[in-house]
Write an enzyme that holds these catalytic residues in place. Structure first.
Site, short mmCIF file in Angstrom:
data_model
loop_
_atom_site.label_atom_id
_atom_site.label_comp_id
_atom_site.label_asym_id
_atom_site.label_seq_id
_atom_site.Cartn_x
_atom_site.Cartn_y
_atom_site.Cartn_z
N SER A 18 0.83 -1.21 0.00
CA SER A 18 0.00 0.00 0.00
C SER A 18 0.86 1.26 0.00
O SER A 18 0.36 2.35 -0.25
CB SER A 18 -0.95 0.01 1.21
OG SER A 18 -0.23 0.05 2.42
N HIS A 19 2.17 1.13 0.28
CA HIS A 19 3.04 2.30 0.29
C HIS A 19 4.31 2.10 -0.54
O HIS A 19 5.31 2.77 -0.33
CB HIS A 19 3.35 2.73 1.74
CG HIS A 19 2.12 3.27 2.40
ND1 HIS A 19 1.15 2.44 2.94
CD2 HIS A 19 1.66 4.53 2.53
CE1 HIS A 19 0.16 3.18 3.39
NE2 HIS A 19 0.43 4.45 3.16
N ASP A 78 -4.87 0.66 1.62
CA ASP A 78 -5.41 -0.70 1.45
C ASP A 78 -6.87 -0.67 1.01
O ASP A 78 -7.32 -1.58 0.30
CB ASP A 78 -5.24 -1.50 2.75
CG ASP A 78 -3.80 -1.99 2.92
OD1 ASP A 78 -3.21 -2.44 1.92
OD2 ASP A 78 -3.26 -1.89 4.03
P1 NDP Z 1 -1.04 -3.80 9.08
O1 NDP Z 1 -2.34 -3.92 9.77
O2 NDP Z 1 -0.83 -4.54 7.83
O3 NDP Z 1 0.14 -4.20 10.07
C1 NDP Z 1 0.32 -3.53 11.28
C2 NDP Z 1 1.45 -4.13 12.07
O4 NDP Z 1 1.03 -5.37 12.60
C3 NDP Z 1 2.70 -4.42 11.23
O5 NDP Z 1 3.82 -4.14 12.02
C4 NDP Z 1 2.57 -5.90 10.91
O6 NDP Z 1 3.82 -6.54 10.72
C5 NDP Z 1 1.89 -6.42 12.17
N1 NDP Z 1 1.06 -7.58 11.94
C6 NDP Z 1 0.15 -7.76 10.96
N2 NDP Z 1 -0.45 -8.96 11.11
C7 NDP Z 1 0.11 -9.54 12.20
C8 NDP Z 1 -0.08 -10.78 12.86
N3 NDP Z 1 -0.97 -11.67 12.43
N4 NDP Z 1 0.67 -11.04 13.95
C9 NDP Z 1 1.58 -10.16 14.40
N5 NDP Z 1 1.82 -8.96 13.81
C10 NDP Z 1 1.07 -8.66 12.73
O7 NDP Z 1 -0.70 -2.24 8.81
P2 NDP Z 1 -1.71 -1.05 8.57
O8 NDP Z 1 -2.67 -1.46 7.52
O9 NDP Z 1 -2.24 -0.58 9.85
O10 NDP Z 1 -0.72 0.06 7.97
C11 NDP Z 1 -0.11 -0.16 6.72
C12 NDP Z 1 0.89 0.90 6.44
O11 NDP Z 1 0.23 2.13 6.13
C13 NDP Z 1 1.86 1.24 7.55
O12 NDP Z 1 3.19 1.10 7.05
C14 NDP Z 1 1.59 2.69 7.90
O13 NDP Z 1 2.72 3.45 8.27
C15 NDP Z 1 1.04 3.19 6.57
N6 NDP Z 1 0.24 4.41 6.77
C16 NDP Z 1 0.81 5.61 6.47
C17 NDP Z 1 0.11 6.77 6.69
C18 NDP Z 1 0.73 8.10 6.46
O14 NDP Z 1 0.09 9.10 6.73
N7 NDP Z 1 1.95 8.19 5.96
C19 NDP Z 1 -1.26 6.75 7.21
C20 NDP Z 1 -1.74 5.41 7.51
C21 NDP Z 1 -1.01 4.29 7.29
P3 NDP Z 1 4.37 -6.84 9.23
O15 NDP Z 1 4.86 -5.52 8.73
O16 NDP Z 1 5.45 -7.84 9.41
O17 NDP Z 1 3.22 -7.37 8.43
O1 PYC Z 2 -2.73 4.62 3.74
O2 PYC Z 2 -3.91 5.81 5.16
C1 PYC Z 2 -3.00 5.70 4.32
C2 PYC Z 2 -2.16 6.88 4.03
C3 PYC Z 2 -2.45 8.18 4.26
C4 PYC Z 2 -1.36 8.91 3.81
C5 PYC Z 2 -0.44 8.04 3.33
N1 PYC Z 2 -0.95 6.80 3.49
#
Ligand code: NDP
Ligand code: PYC
Length: 342
Positions: free
Chosen positions: A52-53, A193
């Protein structure tokens, strides 16, 4: 970008992907330094399977640069404000070059004071957050970062969206293994996502979002088209999201997720907010070696049946990508090459 994974694919090495992405950024109006930093960041996400990033974000970066919303050539201004506090005005540029510019000073302060805060404002963060903290753990330090994004999450108990998807990332060294790293949106799902699910025609699990009338929906298009996301874990995720707004925006001098208006910049996708990073030197703590203690905790967790730590999937995917190359859809690679002017 983000063709379904069953489409024709091609592999590319990490270094070739970094070079290709740097060319894309440079060609679309960034400085060479910004291109280098963003290319490494984006290629790292793709390498680690953080789709997703990864390259999925490139069209958004390009349209944002074209819209004039962000300054791709901004030169961050770093201020040494206290023994444990560094401020950076990113100059309406990206947050990662601001972190790169302040990194040496932040490290020096964390080592001498035991803890240091980096407050980045006037910045755009469009990426995964773990690349901002993981390197500190490889240097024996504990790091925590928060960044706020754009209004698309309804606070628990409220009626309309206000918060961003507001991730929290944490990294800590671990003896004899990869650092412990987690990085999670405080929304039930990252906005990226939801976009990928919409493109692939997949429905979402219950509890992720609401439609434009505020009714629960599993349709990602309804969430994107006037609807909104929910925090993860009800009131608990909502409190964490509120904390992120306070630390990443109020404390840094950046915008809250609801404070910027990009409507006059069609194509703008990057949230114009702030970011906070806290770095702690565990060598200053009492007694036993922190990295050994991390490993003790992990062993105990495994001893009670844990199969997968946060970060395990990414580290496994990283090893595979470095060994065998990064798998991209042929159409994505062609699009990247076209954007790079090749
Ligand atoms: P996920 O829900 O995919 O994962 C969250 C964390 O939980 C990760 O560290 C992941 O490890 C871990 N994890 C996932 N499944 C399991 C499991 N079954 N058991 C143990 N640990 C687990 O991430 P999000 O969807 O919440 O976020 C995705 C990305 O989006 C992030 O990198 C976040 O920084 C980015 N984002 C960026 C934003 C921005 O403004 N720049 C805004 C919102 C999100 P692993 O990595 O190993 O899967
Ligand atoms: O996936 O929520 C997101 C996000 C917001 C800004 C960058 N990624």
């Amino acid at each position: 970008m983000s063709a379904p994974r069953e489409t024709a694919t091609q592999t590319i090495s990490y270094s070739d992907l970094v070079a290709l992405l740097a060319q894309v950024f440079l060609r679309h109006g960034t400085s060479a330094e910004v291109a280098r930093v963003l290319a490494e960041n984006c290629a790292s996400a793709e390498r680690d399977g953080a789709h997703s990033h990864g390259v999925f974000r490139i069209p958004g970066y390009v349209s944002t640069l074209a819209s004039g919303w962000v300054d791709g050539k901004a030169i961050p201004v770093v201020e040494d404000v206290a023994s444990g506090f560094v401020r950076v005005d990113a100059g309406n540029g990206f947050a990662q070059p601001a972190l790169a510019a302040a990194r040496a000073l932040l490290l020096e302060k964390a080592r001498s004071a035991g803890i240091a805060v980096l407050a980045i404002r006037n910045s755009h963060h469009f990426a995964a957050l773990w690349p901002d903290v993981e390197p500190f753990a490889y240097q024996g330090l504990v790091a925590l970062s928060v960044v706020n994004s754009m209004t698309c999450v309804v606070p628990h108990g409220a009626e309309r969206p206000l918060f961003g998807t507001n991730p929290i990332a944490f990294a800590a060294p671990r003896a004899g293994g990869d650092p412990i790293v987690f990085d999670l949106a405080t929304s039930a799902m990252a906005h990226g996502d939801v976009q990928i699910a919409a493109r692939e025609g997949r429905s979402l699990p219950p509890g992720v979002g609401v439609d434009r009338e505020g009714r629960p929906t599993c349709d990602p298009k309804a969430i994107l088209d006037g609807g909104a996301l929910l925090p993860f874990g009800g009131h608990k995720g909502s409190a964490l999201s509120m904390m992120v707004e306070l630390l990443a925006a109020a404390l840094t001098g950046g915008n809250f997720s609801f404070e910027f208006d990009w409507s006059k910049h069609p194509g703008a996708k990057t949230p114009w907010t702030g970011q906070l990073i806290i770095v702690i030197d565990p060598a200053k703590s009492a007694g036993r070696d922190f990295a050994e203690r991390s490993q003790t905790l992990v062993s105990q967790m495994q001893g009670v049946g844990l199969q997968r730590l946060p970060g395990d999937r990414r580290h496994r995917q990283r090893a595979e990508s470095l060994r065998e190359g990064i798998v991209l859809a042929v159409s994505d690679l062609q699009q990247l090459r076209a954007l790079a002017g090749q």
